[in-house]
Design an enzyme around this catalytic site. Structure first.
Site, mmCIF file in Angstrom:
data_model
loop_
_atom_site.group_PDB
_atom_site.id
_atom_site.type_symbol
_atom_site.label_atom_id
_atom_site.label_comp_id
_atom_site.label_asym_id
_atom_site.label_seq_id
_atom_site.Cartn_x
_atom_site.Cartn_y
_atom_site.Cartn_z
ATOM 1 N N GLY A 44 -5.795 -1.007 -1.352
ATOM 2 C CA GLY A 44 -4.404 -0.568 -1.441
ATOM 3 C C GLY A 44 -4.194 0.577 -2.422
ATOM 4 O O GLY A 44 -3.099 0.754 -2.969
ATOM 5 N N HIS A 89 -13.256 4.580 -7.290
ATOM 6 C CA HIS A 89 -13.763 3.295 -6.797
ATOM 7 C C HIS A 89 -14.991 2.859 -7.613
ATOM 8 O O HIS A 89 -15.763 2.014 -7.180
ATOM 9 C CB HIS A 89 -14.170 3.402 -5.324
ATOM 10 C CG HIS A 89 -13.021 3.587 -4.368
ATOM 11 N ND1 HIS A 89 -11.861 2.863 -4.449
ATOM 12 C CD2 HIS A 89 -12.885 4.408 -3.297
ATOM 13 C CE1 HIS A 89 -11.040 3.231 -3.468
ATOM 14 N NE2 HIS A 89 -11.639 4.182 -2.769
ATOM 15 N N ARG A 111 -7.592 -7.295 -3.926
ATOM 16 C CA ARG A 111 -7.070 -7.729 -2.636
ATOM 17 C C ARG A 111 -8.012 -8.780 -2.064
ATOM 18 O O ARG A 111 -9.216 -8.769 -2.360
ATOM 19 C CB ARG A 111 -6.999 -6.517 -1.681
ATOM 20 C CG ARG A 111 -6.353 -6.808 -0.346
ATOM 21 C CD ARG A 111 -6.351 -5.600 0.583
ATOM 22 N NE ARG A 111 -5.622 -5.894 1.806
ATOM 23 C CZ ARG A 111 -5.575 -5.087 2.860
ATOM 24 N NH1 ARG A 111 -6.210 -3.925 2.836
ATOM 25 N NH2 ARG A 111 -4.889 -5.440 3.929
ATOM 26 N N TYR A 174 -2.742 -6.845 -4.323
ATOM 27 C CA TYR A 174 -2.143 -6.369 -3.073
ATOM 28 C C TYR A 174 -1.172 -7.404 -2.526
ATOM 29 O O TYR A 174 -0.053 -7.081 -2.107
ATOM 30 C CB TYR A 174 -3.268 -6.113 -2.060
ATOM 31 C CG TYR A 174 -2.821 -5.576 -0.714
ATOM 32 C CD1 TYR A 174 -2.841 -4.207 -0.458
ATOM 33 C CD2 TYR A 174 -2.411 -6.435 0.312
ATOM 34 C CE1 TYR A 174 -2.449 -3.714 0.776
ATOM 35 C CE2 TYR A 174 -2.010 -5.948 1.545
ATOM 36 C CZ TYR A 174 -2.036 -4.586 1.785
ATOM 37 O OH TYR A 174 -1.647 -4.104 2.998
ATOM 38 N N PHE A 210 5.116 0.310 3.927
ATOM 39 C CA PHE A 210 4.044 0.678 4.848
ATOM 40 C C PHE A 210 4.540 1.633 5.940
ATOM 41 O O PHE A 210 3.930 2.679 6.195
ATOM 42 C CB PHE A 210 3.420 -0.579 5.457
ATOM 43 C CG PHE A 210 2.309 -0.265 6.414
ATOM 44 C CD1 PHE A 210 1.079 0.167 5.962
ATOM 45 C CD2 PHE A 210 2.507 -0.372 7.785
ATOM 46 C CE1 PHE A 210 0.061 0.484 6.839
ATOM 47 C CE2 PHE A 210 1.493 -0.060 8.675
ATOM 48 C CZ PHE A 210 0.263 0.370 8.201
ATOM 49 N N MET A 213 5.330 5.124 4.596
ATOM 50 C CA MET A 213 4.117 5.873 4.249
ATOM 51 C C MET A 213 3.340 6.283 5.493
ATOM 52 O O MET A 213 2.845 7.397 5.586
ATOM 53 C CB MET A 213 3.236 5.059 3.299
ATOM 54 C CG MET A 213 3.790 5.038 1.879
ATOM 55 S SD MET A 213 2.677 4.260 0.683
ATOM 56 C CE MET A 213 1.336 5.462 0.584
ATOM 57 N N ARG A 240 -3.364 1.478 8.598
ATOM 58 C CA ARG A 240 -3.749 0.777 9.817
ATOM 59 C C ARG A 240 -2.725 -0.296 10.142
ATOM 60 O O ARG A 240 -1.902 -0.139 11.027
ATOM 61 C CB ARG A 240 -5.160 0.181 9.654
ATOM 62 C CG ARG A 240 -5.762 -0.403 10.922
ATOM 63 C CD ARG A 240 -7.080 -1.098 10.620
ATOM 64 N NE ARG A 240 -6.894 -2.209 9.685
ATOM 65 C CZ ARG A 240 -6.697 -3.471 10.044
ATOM 66 N NH1 ARG A 240 -6.693 -3.802 11.320
ATOM 67 N NH2 ARG A 240 -6.529 -4.423 9.136
ATOM 68 N N LYS A 241 -2.745 -1.392 9.383
ATOM 69 C CA LYS A 241 -1.852 -2.513 9.687
ATOM 70 C C LYS A 241 -0.996 -2.891 8.475
ATOM 71 O O LYS A 241 0.129 -3.344 8.628
ATOM 72 C CB LYS A 241 -2.703 -3.704 10.142
ATOM 73 C CG LYS A 241 -1.969 -4.687 11.004
ATOM 74 C CD LYS A 241 -2.945 -5.580 11.756
ATOM 75 C CE LYS A 241 -2.219 -6.583 12.620
ATOM 76 N NZ LYS A 241 -3.158 -7.471 13.317
ATOM 77 N N GLY A 242 -1.582 -2.756 7.302
ATOM 78 C CA GLY A 242 -0.842 -3.032 6.076
ATOM 79 C C GLY A 242 -0.343 -4.456 5.961
ATOM 80 O O GLY A 242 0.747 -4.704 5.467
#
Ligand code: A3P
Length: 283
Positions: A44, A89, A111, A174, A210, A213, A240-242
């Protein structure tokens, strides 16, 4: 291993992070007011970055990831005048020494790893900067073994877990963000020493939803400075799906069992906030 990847200190990286840059991370000169936005991929990061960018009068600039590119990255990062928010990351051990010495503020996003695995699977499939993957089953095995970019989710999270009580580290989940965005946005602002009114917070909740954005990706794709993840600057691949819990549509009952066993083995002793992502008790 394919040509788009290379290994550094046993961990897989994209070739967009040069070996020379990874080798020189400790020579990065941190500023005391730097903020690091740290996460394992697909946790996220774009979402929280957008939240921070929308805080009014924050006087901050979101930079590209510290590990993206070659050695010239450090010179580039010097050119920012405002307070820098630097996404990455990297695991705790790889974060530049200077950042730890100066106790820069760090926001670490967590997450549910099962949702991360599913999100990462789609990202591998769609992202030309990652090796091609055929099936969910194939990806699941790689994810379990940590044979994916940035290595094992467990190693990453555990590297940060050790430092979770340090006052300059804020952990944001998340799932909590989904449940109560206002509360978490406020937490982030307070951590950064910034005040917001309730209506300003509500504005951010709306702007960083979501749908909002995802609908704005086309516009933001034009701006090359908006690279947040070192694996792509194409934001079309990100939204994608959030959702929370999409893993249930992919994991077989055997995969769930195998994953839960590994989770218990690796994370057993760990307390909050990791229990929030505990996939052992959810579903
Ligand atoms: P899914 O693939 O499960 O949809 P990152 O930014 O670290 O690459 O993480 C990407 C994941 O965060 C994707 O998950 C993406 O859809 C989700 N995401 C991005 N923006 C979001 C938002 N505003 N609200 C909820 N989820 C969001």
């Amino acid at each position: 291993q394919s040509s788009v990847l290379h290994k550094f200190k046993g961990v897989i990286f994209s070739t967009m992070s040069s070996e020379e840059l990874l080798n020189s991370l400790d020579s990065f000169e941190a500023r005391e007011d730097d903020v690091f936005l740290v996460s394992y991929p697909k946790s996220g990061t774009h979402w929280i970055a957008k939240v921070i960018e929308n805080i009014p009068n924050a006087r901050i600039t979101l930079t590209p990831p510290i590990e993206l590119g070659d050695i010239s990255k450090f010179e580039e990062l010097k050119t920012y005048c405002e307070r820098r928010v630097i996404p990455t990351h990297l695991s705790y051990s790889m974060l530049p020494m200077n950042v730890k010495q100066k106790q820069c503020k760090i926001i670490y996003i967590i997450r549910n790893p099962k949702d991360i695995a599913v999100s990462f699977f789609h990202y591998y499939k769609d992202n030309p900067n990652l090796p091609s993957i055929e099936t969910w089953h194939e990806f699941f095995e790689l994810f379990l073994k940590g044979d994916v970019v940035y290595g094992s989710w467990f190693d990453h999270v555990l590297s940060w877990e050790e430092h979770k009580n340090v006052k300059n580290i804020l952990i944001i989940s998340y799932e909590e963000m989904k449940k109560d965005p206002s509360k978490n946005i406020k937490k982030i602002a307070t951590f950064l020493g910034l005040n917001m009114t309730d209506s300003e917070i509500n504005q951010i909740v709306w702007k960083t939803s979501f749908t909002e954005m995802k609908n704005n990706t086309a516009k933001e794709n034009c701006d090359p400075n908006h690279t947040i993840c070192a694996l792509t600057s194409n934001r079309n691949l990100v939204f994608r799906k959030g959702a929370v819990g999409d893993w249930i549509n992919y994991f077989t009952s055997k995969q769930k069992r195998v994953f839960d066993e590994l989770f218990t083995e690796k994370m057993n002793e760990k307390q909050t906030p990791y229990e929030k992502v505990s996939c052992v008790r959810d579903n």
